[in-house]
Design an enzyme around this catalytic site. Structure first.
Site, PDB file in Angstrom:
ATOM      1  N   ILE A  11       0.830  -1.202   0.000  1.00 33.38           N
ATOM      2  CA  ILE A  11       0.000   0.000   0.000  1.00 33.38           C
ATOM      3  C   ILE A  11       0.872   1.263   0.000  1.00 33.38           C
ATOM      4  O   ILE A  11       0.653   2.184  -0.795  1.00 33.38           O
ATOM      5  CB  ILE A  11      -0.931   0.001   1.243  1.00 33.38           C
ATOM      6  CG1 ILE A  11      -1.897  -1.183   1.175  1.00 33.38           C
ATOM      7  CG2 ILE A  11      -1.696   1.320   1.343  1.00 33.38           C
ATOM      8  CD1 ILE A  11      -2.801  -1.183  -0.033  1.00 33.38           C
ATOM      9  N   ASP A  31      11.592   2.815   4.586  1.00 34.30           N
ATOM     10  CA  ASP A  31      11.320   1.436   4.993  1.00 34.30           C
ATOM     11  C   ASP A  31      12.500   0.921   5.797  1.00 34.30           C
ATOM     12  O   ASP A  31      13.659   1.234   5.493  1.00 34.30           O
ATOM     13  CB  ASP A  31      11.069   0.532   3.777  1.00 34.30           C
ATOM     14  CG  ASP A  31      10.213  -0.662   4.138  1.00 34.30           C
ATOM     15  OD1 ASP A  31       9.031  -0.687   3.749  1.00 34.30           O
ATOM     16  OD2 ASP A  31      10.709  -1.558   4.863  1.00 34.30           O
ATOM     17  N   LYS A 202     -13.227   1.400   8.098  1.00 36.95           N
ATOM     18  CA  LYS A 202     -12.388   0.393   7.442  1.00 36.95           C
ATOM     19  C   LYS A 202     -12.684  -1.010   8.002  1.00 36.95           C
ATOM     20  O   LYS A 202     -12.831  -1.980   7.246  1.00 36.95           O
ATOM     21  CB  LYS A 202     -10.910   0.750   7.666  1.00 36.95           C
ATOM     22  CG  LYS A 202      -9.920  -0.287   7.199  1.00 36.95           C
ATOM     23  CD  LYS A 202      -9.887  -0.406   5.699  1.00 36.95           C
ATOM     24  CE  LYS A 202      -9.118  -1.651   5.288  1.00 36.95           C
ATOM     25  NZ  LYS A 202      -9.215  -1.899   3.864  1.00 36.95           N
ATOM     26  N   ARG A 209     -18.153  -7.908   4.767  1.00 35.90           N
ATOM     27  CA  ARG A 209     -17.876  -8.977   3.785  1.00 35.90           C
ATOM     28  C   ARG A 209     -17.756 -10.329   4.492  1.00 35.90           C
ATOM     29  O   ARG A 209     -18.279 -11.325   4.023  1.00 35.90           O
ATOM     30  CB  ARG A 209     -16.544  -8.707   3.052  1.00 35.90           C
ATOM     31  CG  ARG A 209     -16.505  -7.450   2.253  1.00 35.90           C
ATOM     32  CD  ARG A 209     -17.134  -7.563   0.891  1.00 35.90           C
ATOM     33  NE  ARG A 209     -16.459  -8.491   0.004  1.00 35.90           N
ATOM     34  CZ  ARG A 209     -16.997  -8.973  -1.126  1.00 35.90           C
ATOM     35  NH1 ARG A 209     -18.204  -8.612  -1.455  1.00 35.90           N
ATOM     36  NH2 ARG A 209     -16.328  -9.799  -1.890  1.00 35.90           N
ATOM     37  N   HIS A 240     -34.413 -13.249  -6.618  1.00 37.85           N
ATOM     38  CA  HIS A 240     -35.253 -12.309  -5.859  1.00 37.85           C
ATOM     39  C   HIS A 240     -34.620 -10.926  -6.000  1.00 37.85           C
ATOM     40  O   HIS A 240     -33.407 -10.776  -5.858  1.00 37.85           O
ATOM     41  CB  HIS A 240     -35.287 -12.738  -4.384  1.00 37.85           C
ATOM     42  CG  HIS A 240     -36.181 -11.893  -3.527  1.00 37.85           C
ATOM     43  ND1 HIS A 240     -35.888 -10.583  -3.231  1.00 37.85           N
ATOM     44  CD2 HIS A 240     -37.343 -12.177  -2.898  1.00 37.85           C
ATOM     45  CE1 HIS A 240     -36.849 -10.088  -2.464  1.00 37.85           C
ATOM     46  NE2 HIS A 240     -37.743 -11.048  -2.245  1.00 37.85           N
ATOM     47  N   ARG A 242     -34.293  -8.415  -4.181  1.00 34.70           N
ATOM     48  CA  ARG A 242     -33.576  -7.776  -3.058  1.00 34.70           C
ATOM     49  C   ARG A 242     -32.687  -8.763  -2.292  1.00 34.70           C
ATOM     50  O   ARG A 242     -32.363  -8.545  -1.136  1.00 34.70           O
ATOM     51  CB  ARG A 242     -34.587  -7.115  -2.101  1.00 34.70           C
ATOM     52  CG  ARG A 242     -35.144  -5.804  -2.666  1.00 34.70           C
ATOM     53  CD  ARG A 242     -36.363  -5.301  -1.953  1.00 34.70           C
ATOM     54  NE  ARG A 242     -37.509  -6.195  -2.080  1.00 34.70           N
ATOM     55  CZ  ARG A 242     -38.295  -6.267  -3.189  1.00 34.70           C
ATOM     56  NH1 ARG A 242     -38.052  -5.492  -4.205  1.00 34.70           N
ATOM     57  NH2 ARG A 242     -39.291  -7.123  -3.243  1.00 34.70           N
ATOM     58  N   CYS A 256      -6.812  -9.114   5.175  1.00 34.97           N
ATOM     59  CA  CYS A 256      -7.771  -8.042   5.525  1.00 34.97           C
ATOM     60  C   CYS A 256      -9.053  -8.638   6.092  1.00 34.97           C
ATOM     61  O   CYS A 256      -9.352  -8.467   7.272  1.00 34.97           O
ATOM     62  CB  CYS A 256      -8.080  -7.182   4.310  1.00 34.97           C
ATOM     63  SG  CYS A 256      -6.716  -6.098   3.871  1.00 34.97           S
ATOM     64  N   ARG A 325      -1.493 -15.537   2.197  1.00 35.51           N
ATOM     65  CA  ARG A 325      -1.636 -15.112   3.595  1.00 35.51           C
ATOM     66  C   ARG A 325      -3.017 -15.471   4.164  1.00 35.51           C
ATOM     67  O   ARG A 325      -4.031 -15.193   3.549  1.00 35.51           O
ATOM     68  CB  ARG A 325      -1.390 -13.604   3.712  1.00 35.51           C
ATOM     69  CG  ARG A 325       0.075 -13.254   3.531  1.00 35.51           C
ATOM     70  CD  ARG A 325       0.297 -11.776   3.621  1.00 35.51           C
ATOM     71  NE  ARG A 325      -0.249 -11.071   2.475  1.00 35.51           N
ATOM     72  CZ  ARG A 325      -0.178  -9.741   2.324  1.00 35.51           C
ATOM     73  NH1 ARG A 325       0.391  -9.012   3.262  1.00 35.51           N
ATOM     74  NH2 ARG A 325      -0.672  -9.166   1.257  1.00 35.51           N
TER      75      ARG A 325
HETATM   76  N1  LIG Z   1      -2.379  -4.802   1.043  1.00 37.95           N
HETATM   77  C1  LIG Z   1      -3.673  -4.489   1.029  1.00 37.95           C
HETATM   78  O1  LIG Z   1      -4.402  -4.955   0.177  1.00 37.95           O
HETATM   79  C2  LIG Z   1      -4.252  -3.534   2.046  1.00 37.95           C
HETATM   80  C3  LIG Z   1      -5.469  -2.925   1.748  1.00 37.95           C
HETATM   81  C4  LIG Z   1      -5.977  -1.992   2.647  1.00 37.95           C
HETATM   82  C5  LIG Z   1      -5.285  -1.727   3.822  1.00 37.95           C
HETATM   83  N2  LIG Z   1      -4.093  -2.352   4.101  1.00 37.95           N
HETATM   84  C6  LIG Z   1      -3.413  -2.014   5.337  1.00 37.95           C
HETATM   85  O2  LIG Z   1      -2.296  -1.182   5.017  1.00 37.95           O
HETATM   86  C7  LIG Z   1      -1.250  -1.411   5.969  1.00 37.95           C
HETATM   87  C8  LIG Z   1       0.031  -1.765   5.236  1.00 37.95           C
HETATM   88  O3  LIG Z   1      -0.213  -2.979   4.539  1.00 37.95           O
HETATM   89  P1  LIG Z   1       0.766  -3.503   3.400  1.00 37.95           P
HETATM   90  O4  LIG Z   1       0.019  -4.608   2.703  1.00 37.95           O
HETATM   91  O5  LIG Z   1       1.300  -2.370   2.612  1.00 37.95           O
HETATM   92  O6  LIG Z   1       1.948  -4.119   4.297  1.00 37.95           O
HETATM   93  P2  LIG Z   1       3.364  -4.695   3.793  1.00 37.95           P
HETATM   94  O7  LIG Z   1       3.744  -5.734   4.759  1.00 37.95           O
HETATM   95  O8  LIG Z   1       3.296  -5.002   2.335  1.00 37.95           O
HETATM   96  O9  LIG Z   1       4.359  -3.421   3.931  1.00 37.95           O
HETATM   97  C9  LIG Z   1       4.666  -2.805   5.108  1.00 37.95           C
HETATM   98  C10 LIG Z   1       6.086  -2.252   5.007  1.00 37.95           C
HETATM   99  O10 LIG Z   1       6.345  -1.509   6.213  1.00 37.95           O
HETATM  100  C11 LIG Z   1       7.709  -1.701   6.561  1.00 37.95           C
HETATM  101  N3  LIG Z   1       7.877  -1.308   7.965  1.00 37.95           N
HETATM  102  C12 LIG Z   1       7.506  -1.954   9.085  1.00 37.95           C
HETATM  103  N4  LIG Z   1       7.792  -1.234  10.181  1.00 37.95           N
HETATM  104  C13 LIG Z   1       8.364  -0.085   9.748  1.00 37.95           C
HETATM  105  C14 LIG Z   1       8.883   1.073  10.398  1.00 37.95           C
HETATM  106  N5  LIG Z   1       8.834   1.205  11.725  1.00 37.95           N
HETATM  107  N6  LIG Z   1       9.422   2.054   9.649  1.00 37.95           N
HETATM  108  C15 LIG Z   1       9.472   1.942   8.289  1.00 37.95           C
HETATM  109  N7  LIG Z   1       8.984   0.864   7.617  1.00 37.95           N
HETATM  110  C16 LIG Z   1       8.433  -0.132   8.344  1.00 37.95           C
HETATM  111  C17 LIG Z   1       7.968  -3.155   6.241  1.00 37.95           C
HETATM  112  O11 LIG Z   1       9.370  -3.408   6.082  1.00 37.95           O
HETATM  113  C18 LIG Z   1       7.163  -3.326   4.933  1.00 37.95           C
HETATM  114  O12 LIG Z   1       7.972  -3.100   3.787  1.00 37.95           O
HETATM  115  C19 LIG Z   1      -1.748  -2.510   6.909  1.00 37.95           C
HETATM  116  O13 LIG Z   1      -2.350  -1.935   8.045  1.00 37.95           O
HETATM  117  C20 LIG Z   1      -2.815  -3.196   6.073  1.00 37.95           C
HETATM  118  O14 LIG Z   1      -3.771  -3.853   6.875  1.00 37.95           O
HETATM  119  C21 LIG Z   1      -3.565  -3.241   3.216  1.00 37.95           C
END
Ligand SMILES: NC(=O)c1ccc[n+]([C@@H]2O[C@H](COP(=O)([O-])OP(=O)(O)OC[C@H]3O[C@@H](n4cnc5c(N)ncnc54)[C@H](O)[C@@H]3O)[C@@H](O)[C@H]2O)c1
Length: 406
Positions: A11, A31, A202, A209, A240, A242, A256, A325
């Site tokens: 994200i 990161d 969120k 779902r 139906h 609805r 998620c 996952r």
């Molecule tokens: N992937 C999805 O489809 C999705 C959709 C909606 C919401 N989210 C939410 O978004 C958030 C991020 O999800 P994601 O899928 O991108 O996770 P991810 O695991 O792909 O990425 C997270 C990144 O954060 C880095 N990180 C961890 N701690 C850190 C720190 N202290 N400083 C800097 N970097 C750090 C990790 O190394 C990793 O690269 C989560 O809360 C997730 O639930 C994800």
């Protein structure tokens, strides 16, 4: 406008890229994983996301996006780190806290601080308390908001720009400041609210779902006992005007929908009854599915006096992706191969990955032709090309590939 995105995963990285390319923002990506930083700076995408690799090259090439292993000075800070749960399904917000602490030294009057990570209700207030305990002089002088992400992996480049967003400010001024930032690249509507509502929004989307899938999964188990084809039943009920029942499967997975409802039920255990029960029903469907396969193995052995070849078709948590996952298909494959090792020969099929550390993978066609029992765990498109009624094979279809059985 300079923005610092903390967390460059599925994200954070696409959002940082789109802010740089579409929003004319100077972006610092942060990161803690040096490999992620190195790849990003050399214009190589470390995640799989269609259309993003070209945009990353554009952002890095124009000098609009630079990555580091620690935060840098900016006008706006975004927290986009993981929020997993601990063993007992309690949310783990330690990543959000660590990321928040890492940007506190860089906050100054007028700064914008936004959490995007999926978080339990009250997390934004908690992070504000931490910020103001260390920087009391900033009280009333910075903007703090919670703005959840709801993009669909695989379609992120489009959805980051076109989806509506919920913008939850700790106060109305913070919501306005956050909305002004997103307006730089979001074409969907920006809905202002408070931080607690945005956090709950969120969690509500994914819990809704989960509950609806639990209904379909429960129905499939009832229909199995009643001798009714659940696929035919659902297609008739959905005529139906609805009614719109979702499709059952072998459980619910992904990081998620299978995770976020626990963020509500752990905070409100007395009140979140349907939400907690939906988790139980969906987890129970995976156990029920494994039991069905186990029963078929024992029956085959009793009838043929040899162990059957069993093809387990699909490991991913939903069709046509490589994401394992929280996948119920993985859980079923793990439990069956552990508990019935000597009683069946298992062929594991997952066309969307090259290899797996635990399982040796077999190509789809080979597994199908060798198998005595074919078990559809995930509805991948290539499985739909296989014969629906093969001779001398039992089909156990948990996801509606053949429109037969559960
Ligand atoms: N992937 C999805 O489809 C999705 C959709 C909606 C919401 N989210 C939410 O978004 C958030 C991020 O999800 P994601 O899928 O991108 O996770 P991810 O695991 O792909 O990425 C997270 C990144 O954060 C880095 N990180 C961890 N701690 C850190 C720190 N202290 N400083 C800097 N970097 C750090 C990790 O190394 C990793 O690269 C989560 O809360 C997730 O639930 C994800």
């Amino acid at each position: 406008m300079r923005a610092c995105f903390v967390g460059l995963g599925y994200i954070g990285l696409p959002t940082a890229i789109i802010a740089a390319t579409e929003g004319n923002v100077e972006v610092t990506g942060v990161d803690i994983d040096p490999r992620v930083v190195e790849m990003t700076n050399s214009g190589k995408l470390h995640i799989v996301e269609p259309g993003m690799a070209e945009k990353l090259r554009e952002a890095v090439g124009s000098g609009k996006l630079k990555a580091f292993t620690s935060p840098r000075q900016a006008d706006a800070f975004f927290i986009v780190v993981p929020t997993p749960f601990k063993g007992n399904h309690l949310p783990d917000i330690s990543y959000v806290e660590a990321a928040t602490r890492s940007v506190i030294p860089f906050l100054r009057e007028g700064s914008l601080f936004i959490i995007e990570s999926t978080s339990p209700v009250g997390t934004t207030e908690k992070m504000a308390d931490i910020i103001f305990s260390l920087r009391p002089e900033l009280k009333g002088k910075i903007h703090i908001a919670y703005c959840p992400e709801r993009v669909l992996p695989g379609n992120v480049a489009y959805e980051l720009v076109h989806n509506d967003r919920v913008i939850g400010g700790l106060d109305p001024e913070s919501a306005e400041a956050a909305a002004a930032f997103y307006a730089r690249f979001v074409k969907g509507q920006l809905h202002r609210t408070n931080a607690r509502t945005a956090e709950m929004c969120k969690l509500t989307e994914n819990s809704s779902r989960d509950v609806q899938i639990a209904f379909a999964n429960e129905l499939s188990v009832i229909c199995d006992k009643a001798g009714i084809n659940v696929w035919e039943l659902i297609s008739l009920a959905n005529r139906h005007p609805r009614v719109n029942i979702l499709r059952p499967g072998c459980g619910v997975g992904g990081h998620c929908i299978a995770v976020d409802p626990y963020f509500i039920s752990s905070s409100y255990p007395g009140e979140a009854r349907i939400i907690a029960l939906a988790r139980e029903v969906n987890n129970g469907k995976a156990r029920w599915s494994a039991d069905r396969v186990a029963a078929a193995i024992l029956k085959f052995e009793a009838g043929h006096h040899r162990a059957p070849v069993v093809a387990l078709m699909g490991l991913a948590f939903k069709p046509d992706i490589d994401d394992l996952r929280e996948s119920p298909a993985m859980e079923i494959a793990r439990s069956l191969t552990a508990d019935y090792a000597g009683k069946a020969e298992f062929l594991i099929v997952e066309p969307n990955i090259e290899s797996h550390p635990q399982f040796t993978l077999t190509p789809c066609g080979e597994a199908f032709s060798r198998a005595d029992i074919v078990v559809y765990l995930t509805g991948h498109t290539p499985f739909r090309q296989l014969p629906a009624n093969p001779e001398n094979k039992q089909i156990i279809d948990f996801c509606g590939i053949t429109s037969q059985f559960v």
